[in-house]
Write an enzyme that holds these catalytic residues in place. Structure first.
Site, PDB file in Angstrom:
ATOM      1  N   LYS A 111       0.745  -1.178   0.036  1.00  0.00           N
ATOM      2  CA  LYS A 111       0.085   0.211  -0.068  1.00  0.00           C
ATOM      3  C   LYS A 111       0.809   1.581   0.084  1.00  0.00           C
ATOM      4  O   LYS A 111       1.790   1.319   0.805  1.00  0.00           O
ATOM      5  CB  LYS A 111      -0.918  -0.048   1.357  1.00  0.00           C
ATOM      6  CG  LYS A 111      -2.171   0.883   0.925  1.00  0.00           C
ATOM      7  CD  LYS A 111      -3.351   0.095   0.289  1.00  0.00           C
ATOM      8  CE  LYS A 111      -4.559   0.702  -0.102  1.00  0.00           C
ATOM      9  NZ  LYS A 111      -5.636  -0.096  -0.357  1.00  0.00           N
TER      10      LYS A 111
HETATM   11  P1  NAD Z   1     -12.873   7.743  -2.942  1.00  0.00           P
HETATM   12  O1  NAD Z   1     -11.785   8.801  -2.640  1.00  0.00           O
HETATM   13  O2  NAD Z   1     -13.443   7.430  -4.414  1.00  0.00           O
HETATM   14  O3  NAD Z   1     -14.331   8.129  -2.249  1.00  0.00           O
HETATM   15  C1  NAD Z   1     -14.172   8.249  -0.549  1.00  0.00           C
HETATM   16  C2  NAD Z   1     -15.441   8.736  -0.176  1.00  0.00           C
HETATM   17  O4  NAD Z   1     -15.386   8.716   1.282  1.00  0.00           O
HETATM   18  C3  NAD Z   1     -16.050  10.211  -0.569  1.00  0.00           C
HETATM   19  O5  NAD Z   1     -17.347  10.414  -0.753  1.00  0.00           O
HETATM   20  C4  NAD Z   1     -15.419  11.003   0.554  1.00  0.00           C
HETATM   21  O6  NAD Z   1     -15.978  12.072   0.802  1.00  0.00           O
HETATM   22  C5  NAD Z   1     -15.775   9.830   1.761  1.00  0.00           C
HETATM   23  N1  NAD Z   1     -15.318  10.117   2.924  1.00  0.00           N
HETATM   24  C6  NAD Z   1     -13.815  10.229   3.467  1.00  0.00           C
HETATM   25  N2  NAD Z   1     -13.638  10.383   4.576  1.00  0.00           N
HETATM   26  C7  NAD Z   1     -14.621  10.350   5.349  1.00  0.00           C
HETATM   27  C8  NAD Z   1     -15.220  10.358   6.570  1.00  0.00           C
HETATM   28  N3  NAD Z   1     -14.405  10.403   7.574  1.00  0.00           N
HETATM   29  N4  NAD Z   1     -16.592  10.106   6.907  1.00  0.00           N
HETATM   30  C9  NAD Z   1     -17.781   9.958   5.929  1.00  0.00           C
HETATM   31  N5  NAD Z   1     -17.038   9.974   4.396  1.00  0.00           N
HETATM   32  C10 NAD Z   1     -15.997  10.158   4.417  1.00  0.00           C
HETATM   33  O7  NAD Z   1     -12.497   6.553  -2.456  1.00  0.00           O
HETATM   34  P2  NAD Z   1     -12.717   4.716  -2.638  1.00  0.00           P
HETATM   35  O8  NAD Z   1     -11.998   4.513  -3.663  1.00  0.00           O
HETATM   36  O9  NAD Z   1     -14.355   4.812  -3.117  1.00  0.00           O
HETATM   37  O10 NAD Z   1     -12.502   4.004  -1.539  1.00  0.00           O
HETATM   38  C11 NAD Z   1     -13.299   4.150  -0.187  1.00  0.00           C
HETATM   39  C12 NAD Z   1     -12.815   3.032   0.779  1.00  0.00           C
HETATM   40  O11 NAD Z   1     -12.861   1.676   0.007  1.00  0.00           O
HETATM   41  C13 NAD Z   1     -11.240   3.241   1.234  1.00  0.00           C
HETATM   42  O12 NAD Z   1     -11.462   2.660   2.401  1.00  0.00           O
HETATM   43  C14 NAD Z   1     -10.413   2.256   0.186  1.00  0.00           C
HETATM   44  O13 NAD Z   1      -9.376   1.931   0.736  1.00  0.00           O
HETATM   45  C15 NAD Z   1     -11.687   1.159   0.049  1.00  0.00           C
HETATM   46  N6  NAD Z   1     -11.346   0.283  -1.270  1.00  0.00           N
HETATM   47  C16 NAD Z   1     -11.375   0.928  -2.254  1.00  0.00           C
HETATM   48  C17 NAD Z   1     -11.226   0.058  -3.327  1.00  0.00           C
HETATM   49  C18 NAD Z   1     -11.234   0.730  -4.752  1.00  0.00           C
HETATM   50  O14 NAD Z   1     -11.359  -0.287  -5.746  1.00  0.00           O
HETATM   51  N7  NAD Z   1     -11.599   2.063  -5.149  1.00  0.00           N
HETATM   52  C19 NAD Z   1     -10.981  -1.144  -3.326  1.00  0.00           C
HETATM   53  C20 NAD Z   1     -10.940  -1.821  -1.956  1.00  0.00           C
HETATM   54  C21 NAD Z   1     -11.284  -0.931  -0.996  1.00  0.00           C
END
Ligand code: NAD
Length: 421
Positions: A111
């Protein structure tokens, strides 16, 4: 610190270790393997000097942690966020190791993170940070070494800059060095939707195990980024009524059901839920406690803690985010009889289609969307039932069963390879 976090429950690496210890103990892991698998293989911290648009110079901090390379190249996203810490990146790297093993794709776990706020940076500044960070970690990157992907605050464009920077140094187009790239640049069809699609598959399989019909269920989704939006859309398509969704600015709710397509269009225009005037607004804390059947935390770590876990109403939690539940909250959710699909299983659709992308890049031959989705379906369904069956067999929670499955697979390979001395 994230406002939802509770003192003493805010270190994701400790949270990972707490679960690792329980699972290792249940597996009877020997002391040597316990020490090896608990410790990240490699950690790199870099300073990233950047010339800003106003002529000033800033120095950002970047991390890349490779937790395990036993099963294959390190695989895991890069996070651009002002609150990133080394312990957070360590935890996320370890979770990638267990996740890749749970879905049985030949990757280790890694990561990355850069301490910056993308919403306050110009496109040029973002590109400069990305390229300098890539150059600084270049020696440990590569299709056979470490293959980053998008995470919070990064996207396909950031992956394209990483791919280009790496390729300029390698003197050839190295598409397989990152996944989550734009499709025209060697990305895979279905990658953008993969994590949300995997979550939907897990929700569907969990509802079947619980004897519940999707059309009789309501859901709330925390996070309206890639994972949150796609999951909300797919849950809606399954017939689930999504009554709440949130982002960093707070939540919008409508007990009659939200128009997810309309919300996604709004987000594509203005990037936050702020200003979406068609529904009532509540806080993120209230969203988590809504009287819904399914809760999907899809934003960030440590949002479900010992403080709010007793108030949750959901019967099923499907973890889109990595580490949304603290170790202390696990016990409370178990006691409440909530069926939890843990992060290292639920959101593994992303790493699975990243694996497909890497395979396609290396073959130079690309699959259609249906082929990607069919292969994802097969892997996610198998992993879901492997974990839930293991939980029943060993009388542990789904989370500990997922850790056991992942740790056992990494331990088996580590044992076979032996220790190079
Ligand atoms: P992103 O940046 O596209 O979206 C994140 C969202 O969370 C946004 O809407 C943001 O405003 C919101 N957010 C951030 N901090 C917050 C808080 N404290 N309270 C409420 N909302 C909050 O990110 P993403 O790619 O959707 O990833 C989200 C989660 O999923 C992360 O934990 C990431 O590690 C996990 N994840 C993502 C993927 C992927 O393929 N993108 C895969 C596995 C896991």
């Amino acid at each position: 610190m994230n406002p939802n976090q509770v003192l003493g429950e805010d270190n994701p690496f400790e949270a990972m270790h707490a679960r690792f210890d329980l699972a290792a103990n249940k597996l009877g892991l020997d002391a040597g393997l316990y020490k090896i698998l608990r410790t990240p293989d490699r950690e790199l911290t870099v300073a990233i000097p950047v010339l800003m648009e106003d002529g000033s110079t800033e120095v950002f901090t970047g991390y890349r942690v490779q937790h395990s390379l036993a099963r294959g190249p390190a695989k895991g996203g890069i996070r651009f966020d002002p609150n990133v810490t080394l312990d957070e990146v360590r935890a996320l790297a370890a979770w990638m190791t267990w996740k890749a093993a749970v879905v049985n794709v030949p990757f280790g776990g890694g990561k990355g993170g850069v301490v910056c706020d993308p919403s306050k940076l110009s496109r040029l500044e973002l590109e400069r940070i990305t390229r300098r960070y890539t150059a600084s970690i270049l020696d440990i990157l590569g299709p056979d070494r470490d293959v980053p992907a998008p995470d919070m605050g990064t996207d396909g464009q950031v992956m394209a800059w990483i791919m280009d920077t790496y390729s300029m140094h390698a003197r050839h187009a190295a598409t397989a060095v990152v996944t989550g790239k734009p499709v025209g640049l060697g990305g895979s069809l279905g990658r953008v939707e993969a994590t949300g699609r995997g979550l939907m598959i897990c929700a569907r399989e969990a509802l079947a195990r619980l004897g519940r019909k999707a059309t009789e269920c309501t859901a709330a989704v925390q996070g309206a980024g890639n994972v949150g939006q796609v999951t909300a859309s797919y849950l809606g398509k399954m017939g689930v009524k999504v009554v709440g969704i949130s982002d960093i600015t707070g939540a919008i709710v409508d007990e009659r059901g939200l128009d997810i397509q309309d919300i996604c269009s709004h987000l594509a225009r203005v990037r936050t839920l702020d200003g979406y005037g068609k529904c009532d607004r509540v806080s993120n804390a209230q969203l988590l406690e809504l009287p819904v059947d399914i809760l999907v935390p899809a934003a960030t770590e440590n949002v479900i803690t010992s403080r709010n876990a007793p108030n949750l109403k959901a019967k099923l939690i499907v973890e889109g985010a990595n580490g949304p539940v603290t170790a202390a909250a696990d016990r409370i959710l178990d006691e409440k009889g909530i069926f939890v699909v843990p992060d290292i299983l639920a959101n593994a659709g992303g790493v699975t289609v990243s694996y497909f992308e890497w395979v396609q890049d290396r073959m130079g031959f690309f699959w259609g969307q249906d082929e990607v989705n069919d292969k994802l379906e097969t892997i996610m369904v198998r992993a879901f039932h492997d974990v839930v069956d293991m939980a029943q067999r060993f009388e542990v929670s789904n989370r500990i069963a997922a850790y056991m499955l992942g740790i056992d697979r990494v331990a088996t390979i580590t044992r076979m390879r032996g220790i190079y001395a």
